[in-house]
Design a protein around this motif. Structure first.
Motif, PDB file in Angstrom:
ATOM      1  N   LYS A  36     -18.883 -25.486 -46.279  1.00  0.00           N
ATOM      2  CA  LYS A  36     -18.410 -24.972 -47.564  1.00  0.00           C
ATOM      3  C   LYS A  36     -17.460 -25.960 -48.235  1.00  0.00           C
ATOM      4  O   LYS A  36     -16.428 -25.578 -48.789  1.00  0.00           O
ATOM      5  CB  LYS A  36     -17.756 -23.601 -47.399  1.00  0.00           C
ATOM      6  N   LEU A  37     -17.833 -27.242 -48.181  1.00  0.00           N
ATOM      7  CA  LEU A  37     -17.080 -28.270 -48.895  1.00  0.00           C
ATOM      8  C   LEU A  37     -17.830 -28.698 -50.158  1.00  0.00           C
ATOM      9  O   LEU A  37     -17.368 -29.557 -50.903  1.00  0.00           O
ATOM     10  CB  LEU A  37     -16.843 -29.483 -47.977  1.00  0.00           C
ATOM     11  N   ALA A  38     -18.999 -28.097 -50.364  1.00  0.00           N
ATOM     12  CA  ALA A  38     -19.817 -28.326 -51.563  1.00  0.00           C
ATOM     13  C   ALA A  38     -20.616 -27.057 -51.825  1.00  0.00           C
ATOM     14  O   ALA A  38     -20.983 -26.349 -50.881  1.00  0.00           O
ATOM     15  CB  ALA A  38     -20.744 -29.521 -51.359  1.00  0.00           C
ATOM     16  N   VAL A  39     -20.899 -26.777 -53.103  1.00  0.00           N
ATOM     17  CA  VAL A  39     -21.555 -25.508 -53.444  1.00  0.00           C
ATOM     18  C   VAL A  39     -23.060 -25.513 -53.227  1.00  0.00           C
ATOM     19  O   VAL A  39     -23.664 -24.453 -53.055  1.00  0.00           O
ATOM     20  CB  VAL A  39     -21.242 -25.091 -54.900  1.00  0.00           C
ATOM     21  N   THR A  40     -23.677 -26.701 -53.271  1.00  0.00           N
ATOM     22  CA  THR A  40     -25.127 -26.802 -53.068  1.00  0.00           C
ATOM     23  C   THR A  40     -25.425 -28.021 -52.192  1.00  0.00           C
ATOM     24  O   THR A  40     -24.583 -28.918 -52.071  1.00  0.00           O
ATOM     25  CB  THR A  40     -25.886 -26.976 -54.403  1.00  0.00           C
ATOM     26  N   PRO A  41     -26.617 -28.083 -51.595  1.00  0.00           N
ATOM     27  CA  PRO A  41     -27.005 -29.287 -50.848  1.00  0.00           C
ATOM     28  C   PRO A  41     -27.003 -30.538 -51.726  1.00  0.00           C
ATOM     29  O   PRO A  41     -26.699 -31.630 -51.254  1.00  0.00           O
ATOM     30  CB  PRO A  41     -28.420 -28.959 -50.358  1.00  0.00           C
ATOM     31  N   PHE A  42     -27.324 -30.373 -53.006  1.00  0.00           N
ATOM     32  CA  PHE A  42     -27.326 -31.504 -53.937  1.00  0.00           C
ATOM     33  C   PHE A  42     -25.902 -32.025 -54.141  1.00  0.00           C
ATOM     34  O   PHE A  42     -25.662 -33.228 -54.167  1.00  0.00           O
ATOM     35  CB  PHE A  42     -27.933 -31.084 -55.278  1.00  0.00           C
ATOM     36  N   ALA A  43     -24.958 -31.087 -54.295  1.00  0.00           N
ATOM     37  CA  ALA A  43     -23.553 -31.461 -54.470  1.00  0.00           C
ATOM     38  C   ALA A  43     -23.012 -32.109 -53.200  1.00  0.00           C
ATOM     39  O   ALA A  43     -22.213 -33.052 -53.265  1.00  0.00           O
ATOM     40  CB  ALA A  43     -22.725 -30.230 -54.835  1.00  0.00           C
ATOM     41  N   ALA A  44     -23.459 -31.620 -52.042  1.00  0.00           N
ATOM     42  CA  ALA A  44     -23.028 -32.185 -50.763  1.00  0.00           C
ATOM     43  C   ALA A  44     -23.508 -33.626 -50.618  1.00  0.00           C
ATOM     44  O   ALA A  44     -22.758 -34.505 -50.164  1.00  0.00           O
ATOM     45  CB  ALA A  44     -23.548 -31.335 -49.605  1.00  0.00           C
ATOM     46  N   ARG A  45     -24.756 -33.873 -51.014  1.00  0.00           N
ATOM     47  CA  ARG A  45     -25.302 -35.234 -50.945  1.00  0.00           C
ATOM     48  C   ARG A  45     -24.513 -36.178 -51.848  1.00  0.00           C
ATOM     49  O   ARG A  45     -24.167 -37.295 -51.463  1.00  0.00           O
ATOM     50  CB  ARG A  45     -26.772 -35.223 -51.354  1.00  0.00           C
ATOM     51  N   GLN A  46     -24.205 -35.731 -53.051  1.00  0.00           N
ATOM     52  CA  GLN A  46     -23.437 -36.548 -53.999  1.00  0.00           C
ATOM     53  C   GLN A  46     -22.024 -36.790 -53.476  1.00  0.00           C
ATOM     54  O   GLN A  46     -21.480 -37.895 -53.607  1.00  0.00           O
ATOM     55  CB  GLN A  46     -23.384 -35.846 -55.356  1.00  0.00           C
ATOM     56  N   PHE A  47     -21.427 -35.777 -52.862  1.00  0.00           N
ATOM     57  CA  PHE A  47     -20.078 -35.874 -52.310  1.00  0.00           C
ATOM     58  C   PHE A  47     -20.009 -36.961 -51.238  1.00  0.00           C
ATOM     59  O   PHE A  47     -19.069 -37.771 -51.200  1.00  0.00           O
ATOM     60  CB  PHE A  47     -19.680 -34.514 -51.723  1.00  0.00           C
ATOM     61  N   VAL A  48     -21.011 -36.995 -50.375  1.00  0.00           N
ATOM     62  CA  VAL A  48     -21.078 -38.023 -49.326  1.00  0.00           C
ATOM     63  C   VAL A  48     -21.349 -39.393 -49.946  1.00  0.00           C
ATOM     64  O   VAL A  48     -20.700 -40.387 -49.597  1.00  0.00           O
ATOM     65  CB  VAL A  48     -22.166 -37.682 -48.281  1.00  0.00           C
ATOM     66  N   ASN A  49     -22.301 -39.448 -50.864  1.00  0.00           N
ATOM     67  CA  ASN A  49     -22.656 -40.706 -51.533  1.00  0.00           C
ATOM     68  C   ASN A  49     -21.457 -41.379 -52.192  1.00  0.00           C
ATOM     69  O   ASN A  49     -21.350 -42.608 -52.207  1.00  0.00           O
ATOM     70  CB  ASN A  49     -23.729 -40.460 -52.598  1.00  0.00           C
ATOM     71  N   HIS A  50     -20.562 -40.573 -52.732  1.00  0.00           N
ATOM     72  CA  HIS A  50     -19.410 -41.099 -53.464  1.00  0.00           C
ATOM     73  C   HIS A  50     -18.238 -41.474 -52.551  1.00  0.00           C
ATOM     74  O   HIS A  50     -17.159 -41.818 -53.043  1.00  0.00           O
ATOM     75  CB  HIS A  50     -18.963 -40.091 -54.516  1.00  0.00           C
ATOM     76  N   ASP A 100     -21.094 -17.752 -45.815  1.00  0.00           N
ATOM     77  CA  ASP A 100     -20.145 -17.949 -44.723  1.00  0.00           C
ATOM     78  C   ASP A 100     -20.469 -19.222 -43.947  1.00  0.00           C
ATOM     79  O   ASP A 100     -21.600 -19.710 -43.981  1.00  0.00           O
ATOM     80  CB  ASP A 100     -20.176 -16.755 -43.759  1.00  0.00           C
ATOM     81  N   VAL A 101     -19.482 -19.729 -43.232  1.00  0.00           N
ATOM     82  CA  VAL A 101     -19.692 -20.882 -42.352  1.00  0.00           C
ATOM     83  C   VAL A 101     -20.368 -20.373 -41.079  1.00  0.00           C
ATOM     84  O   VAL A 101     -19.882 -19.425 -40.454  1.00  0.00           O
ATOM     85  CB  VAL A 101     -18.351 -21.559 -42.000  1.00  0.00           C
ATOM     86  N   PRO A 102     -21.494 -20.961 -40.671  1.00  0.00           N
ATOM     87  CA  PRO A 102     -22.190 -20.487 -39.458  1.00  0.00           C
ATOM     88  C   PRO A 102     -21.379 -20.750 -38.189  1.00  0.00           C
ATOM     89  O   PRO A 102     -20.476 -21.597 -38.166  1.00  0.00           O
ATOM     90  CB  PRO A 102     -23.489 -21.288 -39.460  1.00  0.00           C
ATOM     91  N   GLU A 103     -21.721 -20.043 -37.115  1.00  0.00           N
ATOM     92  CA  GLU A 103     -20.953 -20.110 -35.871  1.00  0.00           C
ATOM     93  C   GLU A 103     -21.020 -21.467 -35.177  1.00  0.00           C
ATOM     94  O   GLU A 103     -20.146 -21.794 -34.378  1.00  0.00           O
ATOM     95  CB  GLU A 103     -21.446 -19.024 -34.905  1.00  0.00           C
ATOM     96  N   TYR A 104     -22.050 -22.253 -35.451  1.00  0.00           N
ATOM     97  CA  TYR A 104     -22.171 -23.546 -34.777  1.00  0.00           C
ATOM     98  C   TYR A 104     -21.383 -24.655 -35.478  1.00  0.00           C
ATOM     99  O   TYR A 104     -21.432 -25.811 -35.090  1.00  0.00           O
ATOM    100  CB  TYR A 104     -23.647 -23.950 -34.635  1.00  0.00           C
ATOM    101  N   ILE A 105     -20.635 -24.268 -36.525  1.00  0.00           N
ATOM    102  CA  ILE A 105     -19.789 -25.207 -37.265  1.00  0.00           C
ATOM    103  C   ILE A 105     -18.335 -24.770 -37.138  1.00  0.00           C
ATOM    104  O   ILE A 105     -18.020 -23.585 -37.243  1.00  0.00           O
ATOM    105  CB  ILE A 105     -20.161 -25.242 -38.765  1.00  0.00           C
ATOM    106  N   GLU A 106     -17.434 -25.736 -36.937  1.00  0.00           N
ATOM    107  CA  GLU A 106     -16.000 -25.464 -36.920  1.00  0.00           C
ATOM    108  C   GLU A 106     -15.369 -26.191 -38.105  1.00  0.00           C
ATOM    109  O   GLU A 106     -15.612 -27.377 -38.312  1.00  0.00           O
ATOM    110  CB  GLU A 106     -15.390 -25.977 -35.605  1.00  0.00           C
ATOM    111  N   ILE A 107     -14.552 -25.481 -38.889  1.00  0.00           N
ATOM    112  CA  ILE A 107     -13.931 -26.105 -40.056  1.00  0.00           C
ATOM    113  C   ILE A 107     -12.547 -25.502 -40.297  1.00  0.00           C
ATOM    114  O   ILE A 107     -12.374 -24.280 -40.237  1.00  0.00           O
ATOM    115  CB  ILE A 107     -14.811 -25.946 -41.329  1.00  0.00           C
ATOM    116  N   ASP A 108     -11.567 -26.347 -40.529  1.00  0.00           N
ATOM    117  CA  ASP A 108     -10.222 -25.947 -40.933  1.00  0.00           C
ATOM    118  C   ASP A 108     -10.111 -26.319 -42.416  1.00  0.00           C
ATOM    119  O   ASP A 108      -9.969 -27.500 -42.752  1.00  0.00           O
ATOM    120  CB  ASP A 108      -9.179 -26.701 -40.106  1.00  0.00           C
TER     121      ASP A 108
END
Length: 205
Positions: free
Chosen positions: A104-118, A163-171
């Motif tokens: 949940k650091l990006a609203v869509t997979p597209f936004a997540a890809r751009q976030f990493v790219n940048h 929600d964040v799935p159980e196999y992911i941990e995030i603070d």
């Protein structure tokens, strides 16, 4: 804006599903496909058509991955021990842009890809801008210090859309997390039913 990002919701109407479960999806208003022939009565699909649709749905969900790259994931899934369809899902879920989306650091997979790219993401303290990087269980994933206050990141973290799935941990206060374990198909919170077994059948024809 990329061509993929501009047309990201068009695939929902073409496939007749709300791929990411978002209220913004046009399928919520018009359940028929795009274009002047979108309202025509649909014919019963062939086995090939069913398999192709399953592939397009899975590809589309992960930000419309290119065919060449997607086929490589299939080939790697076949090469690994165990169930090929489960292996395929694990590989897709280990992508860095997918992990960022799941956190949940990006609203869509597209936004997540751009976030990493940048270059906003650190892996084990080092900047990494490759969305297709396969995250290891030991990797620590963190948002770069200067990027932690970005409005897009804060809005995504506070969103109640999923929600964040159980196999992911995030603070979310530290904007730091990790992949706890490799997920199975049944663990992944897809808004629609995914059928990776049909994708395997498509490529193994």
């Amino acid at each position: 804006m990329t061509k993929r990002a501009e047309s990201k919701y068009k695939i929902n109407r073409r496939l007749g599903v709300n791929l990411w479960g978002r209220a913004k999806s046009p399928i919520a208003k018009r359940e028929y496909g795009p274009g002047q022939h979108g309202q025509r009565r649909k014919q019963k699909p062939t086995d090939f058509g069913v398999q192709l649709m399953a592939k397009q749905k899975l590809k589309g969900y992960y930000g419309n991955i290119g065919e060449k790259q997607f086929r490589k994931y299939y080939e790697e899934a076949v090469r690994r021990k165990g169930d090929t369809s489960e292996n395929l899902i694990e590989l897709l879920e280990r992508r860095l842009d997918t992990i960022i989306y799941r956190m949940k650091l990006a609203v869509t997979p597209f936004a997540a890809r751009q976030f990493v790219n940048h270059g906003h993401v650190l892996i084990n303290g080092k900047r990494l801008n490759i969305p297709s990087y396969l995250v290891k269980d030991t990797d620590v994933i963190e948002v770069k210090e200067k990027s932690k206050s970005l409005t897009a990141v804060l809005d995504a973290a506070q969103s109640g859309e999923r929600d964040v799935p159980e196999y992911i941990e995030i603070d979310h206060r530290a904007m730091r997390g990790r992949l706890l374990r490799a997920p199975k198909l049944s663990d992944v919170p897809y808004p629609v039913q995914m059928e990776p077994n049909l994708v395997v059948e498509f490529y193994s024809r």
